[in-house]
Design a protein around this motif. Structure first.
Motif, PDB file in Angstrom:
ATOM      1  N   GLY A   2      66.005   2.245  52.322  1.00  0.00           N
ATOM      2  CA  GLY A   2      66.707   1.067  52.822  1.00  0.00           C
ATOM      3  C   GLY A   2      68.210   1.192  52.628  1.00  0.00           C
ATOM      4  O   GLY A   2      68.687   1.409  51.505  1.00  0.00           O
ATOM      5  N   VAL A   3      68.963   1.044  53.720  1.00  0.00           N
ATOM      6  CA  VAL A   3      70.425   1.143  53.677  1.00  0.00           C
ATOM      7  C   VAL A   3      71.017   0.058  54.579  1.00  0.00           C
ATOM      8  O   VAL A   3      70.306  -0.619  55.309  1.00  0.00           O
ATOM      9  CB  VAL A   3      70.922   2.529  54.158  1.00  0.00           C
ATOM     10  N   SER A   4      72.310  -0.063  54.531  1.00  0.00           N
ATOM     11  CA  SER A   4      73.051  -0.850  55.506  1.00  0.00           C
ATOM     12  C   SER A   4      73.636   0.137  56.506  1.00  0.00           C
ATOM     13  O   SER A   4      74.484   0.960  56.154  1.00  0.00           O
ATOM     14  CB  SER A   4      74.162  -1.655  54.822  1.00  0.00           C
ATOM     15  N   GLN A   5      73.163   0.065  57.738  1.00  0.00           N
ATOM     16  CA  GLN A   5      73.484   1.077  58.737  1.00  0.00           C
ATOM     17  C   GLN A   5      74.973   1.091  59.087  1.00  0.00           C
ATOM     18  O   GLN A   5      75.633   0.062  59.102  1.00  0.00           O
ATOM     19  CB  GLN A   5      72.665   0.819  60.002  1.00  0.00           C
ATOM     20  N   ALA A   6      75.489   2.290  59.344  1.00  0.00           N
ATOM     21  CA  ALA A   6      76.878   2.498  59.773  1.00  0.00           C
ATOM     22  C   ALA A   6      77.888   2.032  58.731  1.00  0.00           C
ATOM     23  O   ALA A   6      78.983   1.582  59.064  1.00  0.00           O
ATOM     24  CB  ALA A   6      77.143   1.816  61.112  1.00  0.00           C
ATOM     25  N   GLN A  19      65.335  10.187  55.843  1.00  0.00           N
ATOM     26  CA  GLN A  19      65.007   9.040  56.689  1.00  0.00           C
ATOM     27  C   GLN A  19      65.591   7.777  56.069  1.00  0.00           C
ATOM     28  O   GLN A  19      65.533   7.591  54.850  1.00  0.00           O
ATOM     29  CB  GLN A  19      63.491   8.875  56.846  1.00  0.00           C
ATOM     30  N   THR A  20      66.161   6.945  56.909  1.00  0.00           N
ATOM     31  CA  THR A  20      66.684   5.655  56.441  1.00  0.00           C
ATOM     32  C   THR A  20      66.171   4.543  57.340  1.00  0.00           C
ATOM     33  O   THR A  20      65.762   4.777  58.474  1.00  0.00           O
ATOM     34  CB  THR A  20      68.228   5.636  56.444  1.00  0.00           C
ATOM     35  N   ILE A  21      66.203   3.336  56.808  1.00  0.00           N
ATOM     36  CA  ILE A  21      65.841   2.144  57.576  1.00  0.00           C
ATOM     37  C   ILE A  21      66.899   1.082  57.301  1.00  0.00           C
ATOM     38  O   ILE A  21      67.324   0.906  56.148  1.00  0.00           O
ATOM     39  CB  ILE A  21      64.421   1.642  57.212  1.00  0.00           C
ATOM     40  N   SER A  22      67.349   0.406  58.343  1.00  0.00           N
ATOM     41  CA  SER A  22      68.459  -0.540  58.189  1.00  0.00           C
ATOM     42  C   SER A  22      67.976  -1.892  57.670  1.00  0.00           C
ATOM     43  O   SER A  22      67.165  -2.563  58.294  1.00  0.00           O
ATOM     44  CB  SER A  22      69.181  -0.731  59.527  1.00  0.00           C
ATOM     45  N   VAL A  23      68.490  -2.263  56.491  1.00  0.00           N
ATOM     46  CA  VAL A  23      68.283  -3.600  55.920  1.00  0.00           C
ATOM     47  C   VAL A  23      69.668  -4.048  55.456  1.00  0.00           C
ATOM     48  O   VAL A  23      70.066  -3.805  54.315  1.00  0.00           O
ATOM     49  CB  VAL A  23      67.285  -3.585  54.741  1.00  0.00           C
ATOM     50  N   LYS A  47      76.644  10.901  63.724  1.00  0.00           N
ATOM     51  CA  LYS A  47      75.651   9.833  63.841  1.00  0.00           C
ATOM     52  C   LYS A  47      75.754   9.091  65.170  1.00  0.00           C
ATOM     53  O   LYS A  47      74.913   8.254  65.488  1.00  0.00           O
ATOM     54  CB  LYS A  47      75.812   8.829  62.694  1.00  0.00           C
ATOM     55  N   GLY A  48      76.809   9.373  65.936  1.00  0.00           N
ATOM     56  CA  GLY A  48      76.993   8.688  67.204  1.00  0.00           C
ATOM     57  C   GLY A  48      77.690   7.349  67.100  1.00  0.00           C
ATOM     58  O   GLY A  48      77.753   6.587  68.064  1.00  0.00           O
ATOM     59  N   TYR A  49      78.272   7.040  65.927  1.00  0.00           N
ATOM     60  CA  TYR A  49      78.979   5.770  65.745  1.00  0.00           C
ATOM     61  C   TYR A  49      80.386   5.816  66.332  1.00  0.00           C
ATOM     62  O   TYR A  49      80.970   4.777  66.633  1.00  0.00           O
ATOM     63  CB  TYR A  49      79.044   5.397  64.260  1.00  0.00           C
TER      64      TYR A  49
END
Length: 314
Positions: free
Chosen positions: A136-140, A162-166, A295-297
């Motif tokens: 769990g991360v905060s994306q970007a 692997q990450t998931i945005s929270v 990352k494409g940001y």
């Protein structure tokens, strides 16, 4: 007559030259401030009258989230904030809008800012157990950036991460506590609280502290129009930082009062050490930019000089 007129003008000039000059009117700097440990020197400078000492007025605008902070700055309703290099880059992707002018906090070999923890009962005891596990991360944000870099330092390949945005910290903590998230990256002091609640600490940014820091950023328009005011603002923060580092526990009550630590940690969490004047290096900037592009940001190069300004430090 001419002789007396000349003498009169000389005396008038002499008196005007000796007269005390009126100090320039103080410029007001509006700071969008989250209730985070990174902001303690700004609050101390405000409460101890240090901004006035350096002829600048500061208005603190409390905000509850990063998006709210960013909206105020983008709209010109706030002039300064605590954020991160990737945030500065996103502001500047079309045209330079803000510049990082000082470190706010930095990780060191002795002091962590962020930690990766596993959920109790997830059967994850070490970093290697995270291969293929969504974290769990905060994306970007610096949290996602730091998670990747710290795992890479420990030998992970990109396809093993692997990450998931929270985005919200309370949500991330709740999901970690319930086991719905097997692992998460959390900032201090919330990482300490999660550990007290049963989460298993795996590693933190003391592994590679050069990747982990926050910055004070200021709108470029204010810097261009009032550089002396920004210099005064930073001089006051520098003096406040020295006060905190000299006697950290003097400010523990203020840290709690400002809700920079969760209530259960009010008695036990110690005031951290804060960095003295400095800005991110070009190497740190280049690495964060490379990550954001990969990352494409971001889809374009940005320059260090547009995003980081070291010339205003005291």
């Amino acid at each position: 007559m001419k002789k007396w007129m000349g003498l009169f003008l000389f005396v008038l000039f002499f008196l005007s030259a000796c007269a005390p000059t009126k100090p320039a009117e103080a410029v007001t700097i509006r700071v969008a401030l989250l209730p985070i440990l990174d902001g303690l020197p700004i609050v101390v400078a405000q409460q101890e009258g240090l901004f006035e000492k350096y002829n600048v007025k500061v208005e603190i605008l409390p905000v509850s989230s990063g998006p709210e902070r960013d909206q105020l700055v983008a709209a010109g309703q706030a002039d300064a904030m605590i954020n991160e290099l990737t945030s500065v880059m996103f502001f500047n992707k079309e045209t330079p809008q803000v510049q990082a002018v000082r470190f706010a906090r930095t990780a060191t070999a002795e002091q962590a800012l962020f930690r990766v923890l596993a959920a109790k009962g997830a059967n994850i005891q070490k970093a290697a157990d995270l291969k293929g596990v969504p974290i769990g991360v905060s994306q970007a944000t610096v949290i996602e950036y730091l998670t990747q870099r710290l795992l890479e330092v420990q030998g992970f390949q990109p396809d093993e991460i692997q990450t998931i945005s929270v985005p919200k910290i309370p949500d991330r903590m709740a999901l970690l506590a319930s086991g719905e998230l097997k692992a998460a990256m959390l900032p201090e002091p919330f990482a300490t609280l999660a550990e007290q609640q049963g989460a298993v600490p795996l590693f933190d940014d003391r592994l590679a502290p050069g990747y982990s820091f926050s910055v004070i950023s200021v709108r470029k328009a204010l810097i261009d129009q009032h550089p002396q005011a920004v210099k005064g603002f930073l001089a006051a923060i520098e003096e406040a930082t020295q006060h905190i580092n000299a006697d950290p526990q003097k400010y523990s009550g203020l840290m709690v009062e400002q809700k920079m630590v969760p209530a259960p940690l009010a008695e036990s969490f110690r005031v951290p050490t804060y960095p003295l004047k400095g800005v991110p290096t070009e190497a740190q900037f280049t690495d964060a930019l490379a990550w954001a592009k990969a990352k494409g940001y971001l889809d374009k190069d940005l320059t260090y000089s547009d995003c980081v300004n070291p010339k205003l430090l005291p």
